[in-house]
Design an enzyme around this catalytic site. Structure first.
Site, PDB file in Angstrom:
ATOM      1  N   GLY A 235       0.828  -1.199   0.000  1.00  0.00           N
ATOM      2  CA  GLY A 235       0.000   0.000   0.000  1.00  0.00           C
ATOM      3  C   GLY A 235       0.858   1.241   0.000  1.00  0.00           C
ATOM      4  O   GLY A 235       1.980   1.227  -0.514  1.00  0.00           O
ATOM      5  N   SER A 236       0.333   2.305   0.584  1.00  0.00           N
ATOM      6  CA  SER A 236       1.020   3.588   0.502  1.00  0.00           C
ATOM      7  C   SER A 236       2.211   3.642   1.456  1.00  0.00           C
ATOM      8  O   SER A 236       2.261   2.939   2.468  1.00  0.00           O
ATOM      9  CB  SER A 236       0.049   4.716   0.840  1.00  0.00           C
ATOM     10  OG  SER A 236      -0.229   4.690   2.223  1.00  0.00           O
ATOM     11  N   ALA A 238       2.980   6.105   3.352  1.00  0.00           N
ATOM     12  CA  ALA A 238       2.584   6.701   4.629  1.00  0.00           C
ATOM     13  C   ALA A 238       2.090   5.631   5.611  1.00  0.00           C
ATOM     14  O   ALA A 238       2.519   5.584   6.775  1.00  0.00           O
ATOM     15  CB  ALA A 238       1.493   7.748   4.393  1.00  0.00           C
ATOM     16  N   GLY A 240       2.665   2.450   5.347  1.00  0.00           N
ATOM     17  CA  GLY A 240       3.802   1.554   5.573  1.00  0.00           C
ATOM     18  C   GLY A 240       4.681   2.039   6.710  1.00  0.00           C
ATOM     19  O   GLY A 240       5.146   1.252   7.543  1.00  0.00           O
ATOM     20  N   GLU A 257       5.562  -3.434   0.797  1.00  0.00           N
ATOM     21  CA  GLU A 257       5.667  -3.139  -0.625  1.00  0.00           C
ATOM     22  C   GLU A 257       4.892  -1.855  -0.824  1.00  0.00           C
ATOM     23  O   GLU A 257       3.660  -1.846  -0.727  1.00  0.00           O
ATOM     24  CB  GLU A 257       5.104  -4.309  -1.433  1.00  0.00           C
ATOM     25  CG  GLU A 257       5.672  -4.386  -2.835  1.00  0.00           C
ATOM     26  CD  GLU A 257       4.828  -3.604  -3.806  1.00  0.00           C
ATOM     27  OE1 GLU A 257       5.119  -2.400  -3.975  1.00  0.00           O
ATOM     28  OE2 GLU A 257       3.894  -4.165  -4.369  1.00  0.00           O
ATOM     29  N   CYS A 291       1.797   0.377  -8.444  1.00  0.00           N
ATOM     30  CA  CYS A 291       2.904   0.928  -7.659  1.00  0.00           C
ATOM     31  C   CYS A 291       4.198   0.951  -8.473  1.00  0.00           C
ATOM     32  O   CYS A 291       5.042   1.807  -8.279  1.00  0.00           O
ATOM     33  CB  CYS A 291       3.088   0.126  -6.379  1.00  0.00           C
ATOM     34  SG  CYS A 291       3.084  -1.638  -6.670  1.00  0.00           S
ATOM     35  N   GLU A 388       4.155  10.387  -6.175  1.00  0.00           N
ATOM     36  CA  GLU A 388       3.430   9.309  -6.829  1.00  0.00           C
ATOM     37  C   GLU A 388       1.994   9.766  -7.072  1.00  0.00           C
ATOM     38  O   GLU A 388       1.275  10.078  -6.123  1.00  0.00           O
ATOM     39  CB  GLU A 388       3.445   8.056  -5.946  1.00  0.00           C
ATOM     40  CG  GLU A 388       2.825   6.864  -6.622  1.00  0.00           C
ATOM     41  CD  GLU A 388       2.849   5.607  -5.755  1.00  0.00           C
ATOM     42  OE1 GLU A 388       2.690   5.732  -4.533  1.00  0.00           O
ATOM     43  OE2 GLU A 388       3.034   4.517  -6.318  1.00  0.00           O
TER      44      GLU A 388
END
Lengths: 491, 338
Positions: A235-236, A238, A240, A257, A291, A388
């Site tokens: 995921g994002s 942030a 993570g 990831e 991603c 991103e």
């Protein structure tokens, strides 16, 4: 009407046999959740698909308890060969129900049916087949003899490839002998719930896989649960970071990831028509909600104008619209909030002086849509070159020498993917060697295979998924390395 | 390569002069062709396969089927061809489906040079200038299919067919010369054949240049030969004779269409493309239409710019066409053999 306005060729949503309401999948059964139910909608029409339970902290605990019991009593004691049989069975069931899964995925996520049909679902089956083969061969995974499973894995997956990300997480975890509690994204729970039905069909022992639906709070309860041994998140960046913080100091093994800002580098000797296809595939595949998307095009200055002209011509043939139509190339954006981010960042790109271009396309009035967009005249300091965007937005930058291309490609906090386009084999090797990206594609882009490890450097996360390396995330070296007396333990 | 040949001048074809410029020599031609970007085979084939997944239904399919017929060069190229066989082919070209007179006519009949008079005769008024539903006569020439004959034989082969009334000449390039790097020789020969297509009134028969891609083997060669054929003055570039396997394939045709698109971008001039050989099913032919429309544009879907070289394709299209009108499949007994 002209030939290119191909007559509608829709896949029918009527082949789905959906329930009105879905509970949580805990201990092999669907049970109602204690949180407030939510609805999942089709992003192409904003129409209601189903009502889904939300897992409270108590429900998450029940799921972890079920997974722990299944681990202790069944799964960790089962031979690798038998675990493999279940995984093969799941893979075959995914193939048998491929059409249904593809339609459900496109309906819930908004991605074109040709992608869910030809990419997502075939890869899901391939992932299970691949890791099924590993289940009884763990001693060859590179961790020495008798590697051990970790226990209960808490897995949180994103909405961009809902079922594929589920497969990336569940297949290696089960092959290695772990049990699982997985939380799908709140906007795309549908295929995970259909997958739960497949698990029932496959007679997978109760509690080996538990699926809890919900939003951020559910995910947080899951990764912070004291009795999980492993956390895997996609995921994002942030989120993570939060997870890395909250698992720090615990014994939980963590793989992340996260985001990316992939550079797609086109040299002047590239096979130009195929490079253009690769650029399109790199950033408009899955509406750019990937991603590892090639969101930064680095093109050699000498061929910049030619490449941009060809790219614009090619973009004009992309068909944006109904995700269920077999001729759709670009579908709907997954949610209103994602759409908002794309709009905001694109506006900033324009304000910062970049030149914005989109082909003429009639976007439907309902649902979430964003046209394929190219920005030229982008400077390296521009936000659209650094942040991103996670949408169908390409930033075009130029370079003059290979050294400059490498420096610009690496000039990002991320390090997930990159592409190299050149006819020269030696240059591919030399450049790939210097790119700080977990995946480097040469003369292709966005190609996935279960045997190939995938993952990032820097703020794109750590750990690898896929291949032998993907197993390492779910195994520990044996405490009794060299001894064969304890073989039963890991297998 | 002998160094002397590198400086040899080649025929001053107007297109090549305009694009390459200067004194046209073997060397300048070679440099130009070798400067064309390469083709990545995996990527090209993936793109062709993706175009092949387009789902063409209902009204689009009906239009596509009629268009395939309009774009067909109905072909017989056998040693056993007789005037009677050609007559029968022409009858089929004029009335593809006797049960449905709304069926369009094919673009041309394609025969060996000595059969041209028979084709012209059988077509009768349908071969007159300005006739509605006019059908052209195309003749293969230049020692088709191998091309292994002297220049003079190839040229008289061509001029004989034109004199007999051929509207279109399908010539083969000298693959041996191409593969040994003698681009100038291939070029000169195309220019000479083009001149042999000239009629007494100063007009020219249309020239289709057959690359025989199955013998060129690589996509880079196909691309180079496509440029060579266009630079030398070809009106069409054509994949194959139909006598070599593989004949037309979708990736080969796609790569030729990309050259035609680039030539149009460069000069504004439109060159035709003709895949020939091996296209037997409507389903496959539709993939070609999609590839044309999405690569060079829909305006190429007309007989002046795109043709199918085929013999058995027509009947499959007619069966599909009948199915669309009647809602059920008939069978081979309900279409005529030519």
């Amino acid at each position: 009407m002209t030939f290119l306005d191909y007559a509608p060729a829709p896949e029918s949503a009527a082949i789905l046999n959906l329930r009105d309401e879905y509970g949580l999948f805990i201990n092999g059964e669907f049970v109602p959740g204690n949180g407030e139910s939510f609805t999942t909608i089709s992003p192409a029409t904003e129409k209601h698909i189903a009502t889904v339970s939300c897992a409270s902290e108590q429900d998450v605990d029940a799921a972890v308890v079920a997974a722990r019991r299944a681990y202790d009593k069944t799964w960790s004691r089962m031979s690798g060969a038998d675990r493999g049989k279940y995984l093969f069975r799941i893979a075959r069931l995914v193939q048998e129900r491929a059409r249904e899964l593809a339609v459900a995925e496109s309906l819930d996520n908004g991605k074109p049916i040709k992608e869910s049909r030809d990419v997502d679902i075939p890869l899901v089956a391939a992932w299970f087949f691949y890791y099924a083969g590993w289940a009884d061969k763990l001693e060859y995974a590179g961790l020495g003899p008798n590697p051990r499973s970790l226990g209960v894995a808490a897995q949180v997956i994103p909405w961009n490839f809902p079922l594929l990300m589920l497969a990336w997480k569940i297949a290696p975890a089960l092959a290695a002998g772990n049990t699982v509690v997985l939380k799908p994204a709140e906007t795309t729970p549908l295929t995970a719930l259909l997958f739960a039905e497949i698990l029932q069909q496959a007679d997978l022992p109760a509690g080996v896989v538990n699926i809890v639906t919900g939003a951020g709070a559910t995910g947080s309860a899951l990764v912070n649960h004291p009795d999980v041994n492993k956390v895997a998140f996609t995921g994002s960046t942030a989120v993570g970071r939060q997870i890395a913080r909250s698992t720090a100091g615990t014994s939980k093994k963590l793989t992340l990831e996260l985001g990316g800002k992939g550079a797609n580098i086109v040299f002047d000797d590239a096979p130009i028509d195929q490079a253009v296809e690769g650029i399109v595939n790199g950033i408009f595949f899955n509406q750019g909600q990937v991603c590892c998307a090639g969101s930064r095009l680095l093109v050699q200055e000498s061929i910049h104008d030619d490449v941009v002209e060809r790219l614009k011509a090619r973009l004009s043939t992309l068909r944006v619209g109904d995700p269920l139509d077999k001729n759709t190339d670009v579908g709907a954006i997954n949610s209103a909030s994602q759409l908002g981010r794309m709009r905001e960042l694109s506006d900033i790109g324009e304000q910062e002086g970049a030149e914005r271009w989109s082909p003429a396309c009639n976007l439907p009035s309902e649902g979430f849509w964003f046209p394929p967009t190219i920005f030229t005249n982008v400077s390296t300091s521009s936000r659209i070159a650094r942040d991103e965007i996670f949408g169908p937005v390409l930033s075009v930058l130029t370079f003059r020498t290979p050294a400059e291309a490498i420096a610009k490609a690496n000039n990002t906090p991320y390090g997930l993917s990159a592409g190299i386009w050149t006819d020269k084999g030696s240059r591919i090797l030399a450049v790939a060697d210097k790119l700080r990206a977990g995946v480097v594609w040469a003369n292709t882009f966005n190609k996935f295979d279960p045997a190939s490890p995938f993952g990032g450097y820097k703020e794109s996360g750590y750990g690898r998924e896929g291949g032998k390396q993907g197993l390492h995330a779910y195994l520990a070296p044996s405490a009794f390395a060299g001894s064969s007396a304890f073989k039963g333990d890991a297998r | 390569m002998e160094t002397t040949r590198a400086g040899t001048t080649v025929a001053p074809a107007s297109r090549a002069l305009e694009v390459i410029g200067g004194d046209l020599t073997e060397r300048s031609l070679r440099r130009y062709l070798e400067g064309i970007p390469g083709v990545d085979a995996v990527g090209l084939e993936a793109r062709a396969a993706a175009l092949g997944t387009r789902s063409i239904k209902t009204t689009s399919k009906a239009w596509a089927l009629d268009t395939i017929i309009r774009l067909t060069d109905l072909t017989t190229l056998e040693g056993a061809d007789t005037p009677g066989k050609v007559k029968s082919l022409v009858a089929k070209a004029l009335v593809p489906d006797p049960d449905d007179m709304s069926t369009p006519r094919v673009a041309a009949v394609c025969v060996y040079g000595d059969m041209v008079p028979h084709a012209v005769e059988a077509l009768g008024s349908a071969h007159d200038d300005g006739a509605t539903g006019r059908i052209n006569v195309a003749a293969v020439a230049t020692a088709f299919p191998s091309g292994r004959a002297s220049r003079s034989v190839k040229l008289s082969d061509t001029s004989d067919a034109v004199a007999a009334g051929a509207d279109e000449i399908d010539m083969v390039i000298d693959r041996g010369a191409f593969l040994s790097g003698r681009y100038g020789q291939v070029f000169d020969e195309i220019v000479a054949v083009k001149e042999a297509c000239k009629r007494p009134d100063g007009t020219y028969a249309h020239l289709k240049v057959i690359l025989e891609t199955g013998e060129l083997n690589t996509y880079d060669n196909v691309r180079r030969a496509s440029w060579l054929g266009i630079l030398a003055g070809g009106d069409f570039i054509k994949t194959s004779t139909g006598k070599v396997t593989p004949a037309a394939t979708l990736p080969v045709t796609l790569s030729m269409l990309e050259v035609v698109r680039d030539w149009h971008r460069l000069t504004g001039e439109k060159i035709g493309v003709k895949p020939a050989g091996g296209i037997r099913a409507s389903k496959d032919a539709i993939k070609y239409l999609v590839t044309v429309a999405e690569t060079v544009g829909e305006e190429w879907l007309q007989p002046d710019l795109f043709r199918f070289g085929a013999s058995s394709l027509l009947n499959d299209v007619l069966l599909q066409r009948q199915k669309l009108t009647s809602g059920r499949y008939s069978g081979p007994a309900y279409v005529t053999i030519d």
